[in-house]
Design a protein around this motif. Structure first.
Motif, mmCIF file in Angstrom:
data_model
loop_
_atom_site.group_PDB
_atom_site.id
_atom_site.type_symbol
_atom_site.label_atom_id
_atom_site.label_comp_id
_atom_site.label_asym_id
_atom_site.label_seq_id
_atom_site.Cartn_x
_atom_site.Cartn_y
_atom_site.Cartn_z
ATOM 1 N N ASN A 1 -9.364 17.418 -1.234
ATOM 2 C CA ASN A 1 -8.796 16.994 -2.320
ATOM 3 C C ASN A 1 -8.697 15.788 -2.898
ATOM 4 O O ASN A 1 -8.930 14.768 -1.664
ATOM 5 N N ARG A 2 -8.949 15.031 -3.402
ATOM 6 C CA ARG A 2 -9.268 13.761 -3.568
ATOM 7 C C ARG A 2 -7.491 12.601 -4.602
ATOM 8 O O ARG A 2 -7.337 13.723 -5.354
ATOM 9 N N PHE A 3 -7.643 11.887 -4.466
ATOM 10 C CA PHE A 3 -6.162 11.805 -5.001
ATOM 11 C C PHE A 3 -5.859 10.191 -5.063
ATOM 12 O O PHE A 3 -7.115 8.961 -4.269
ATOM 13 N N ARG A 4 -5.924 9.705 -6.001
ATOM 14 C CA ARG A 4 -6.275 7.900 -7.078
ATOM 15 C C ARG A 4 -4.914 8.060 -6.742
ATOM 16 O O ARG A 4 -3.795 8.006 -7.329
ATOM 17 N N VAL A 5 -5.073 7.018 -5.922
ATOM 18 C CA VAL A 5 -2.893 5.772 -5.277
ATOM 19 C C VAL A 5 -3.028 5.370 -6.123
ATOM 20 O O VAL A 5 -4.127 4.502 -6.064
ATOM 21 N N LEU A 6 -2.279 4.808 -6.774
ATOM 22 C CA LEU A 6 -1.876 3.769 -7.138
ATOM 23 C C LEU A 6 -1.937 2.255 -6.286
ATOM 24 O O LEU A 6 -1.385 2.418 -5.044
ATOM 25 N N PRO A 7 -1.834 0.900 -7.097
ATOM 26 C CA PRO A 7 -2.352 -0.155 -6.368
ATOM 27 C C PRO A 7 -0.915 -0.482 -5.739
ATOM 28 O O PRO A 7 0.159 -0.500 -6.571
ATOM 29 N N GLY A 8 -0.661 -0.377 -4.585
ATOM 30 C CA GLY A 8 0.670 -1.236 -3.928
ATOM 31 C C GLY A 8 0.719 -0.046 -3.409
ATOM 32 O O GLY A 8 1.783 -0.306 -2.465
ATOM 33 N N GLN A 9 0.479 1.108 -3.082
ATOM 34 C CA GLN A 9 1.158 2.079 -2.676
ATOM 35 C C GLN A 9 0.443 2.886 -2.029
ATOM 36 O O GLN A 9 0.511 3.998 -1.098
ATOM 37 N N GLU A 10 -0.871 2.304 -1.379
ATOM 38 C CA GLU A 10 -1.548 2.735 -0.296
ATOM 39 C C GLU A 10 -1.164 3.392 0.892
ATOM 40 O O GLU A 10 -1.126 4.767 1.564
ATOM 41 N N ALA A 11 0.043 2.237 1.568
ATOM 42 C CA ALA A 11 0.792 2.051 2.359
ATOM 43 C C ALA A 11 1.556 3.603 3.095
ATOM 44 O O ALA A 11 1.545 4.128 3.423
ATOM 45 N N ALA A 12 2.376 3.293 1.341
ATOM 46 C CA ALA A 12 2.834 4.571 1.277
ATOM 47 C C ALA A 12 2.837 6.166 1.341
ATOM 48 O O ALA A 12 3.007 7.426 1.914
ATOM 49 N N PHE A 13 1.634 6.207 1.180
ATOM 50 C CA PHE A 13 0.464 6.990 0.491
ATOM 51 C C PHE A 13 0.577 6.671 2.475
ATOM 52 O O PHE A 13 0.602 8.317 2.182
ATOM 53 N N GLU A 14 -0.269 6.259 2.679
ATOM 54 C CA GLU A 14 -1.114 7.192 3.661
ATOM 55 C C GLU A 14 0.626 7.664 4.934
ATOM 56 O O GLU A 14 0.439 8.172 6.139
ATOM 57 N N GLU A 15 1.621 7.040 4.825
ATOM 58 C CA GLU A 15 2.858 7.360 5.927
ATOM 59 C C GLU A 15 2.968 8.940 5.523
ATOM 60 O O GLU A 15 3.530 9.171 6.198
ATOM 61 N N VAL A 16 3.309 9.295 4.243
ATOM 62 C CA VAL A 16 3.356 10.245 4.028
ATOM 63 C C VAL A 16 2.817 11.405 4.921
ATOM 64 O O VAL A 16 3.276 11.590 5.218
#
Length: 117
Positions: A6-21
């Motif tokens: 699955n490819r996810f396009r993560v918004l700028p500045g949200q990378e750490a929150a995405f990884e934490e999830v």
């Protein structure tokens, strides 16, 4: 072997929150028949998004499809909709049948049960 991505396009500045999830969630993959490995991949950040990919290796497409119909799958994805503010669009699924696998000599020897490949 089958690889589900699955490819996810993560918004700028949200990378750490995405990884934490992802790092805090229970994947519910342990003990699932046919499961081989899981990887969460991070690409280079761009102006509009950072590309991430979940990469799951399965013994067969049938094993992957059985997983998608299981209680373990539902449990692993129960809160996925709550993370939409992190994404630029919907995740994109890609599934691949493995045609060739090249392993280092020691790994090839071990995976063949002691017989050289």
């Amino acid at each position: 072997m089958f690889i589900a991505m699955n490819r996810f396009r993560v918004l700028p500045g949200q990378e750490a929150a995405f990884e934490e999830v992802w790092l805090k969630r229970d994947t519910h993959l342990g003990g699932v028949p046919g499961f081989v490995a899981f990887h969460l991949l991070r690409g280079q950040p761009g102006e509009e998004h950072t590309l991430f990919s979940s990469h799951t290796v399965w013994r067969s497409r049938a094993d992957f499809e059985a997983w998608t119909r299981s209680e373990a799958f539902r449990a692993a994805h129960q809160s996925a909709g709550g993370n939409k503010p992190l994404y630029a669009g919907h995740p994109q699924f890609e599934g691949f049948e493995v045609i060739q696998e090249v392993l280092p000599p020691a790994a090839a020897h071990e995976s063949a049960g002691g017989a050289a490949r």
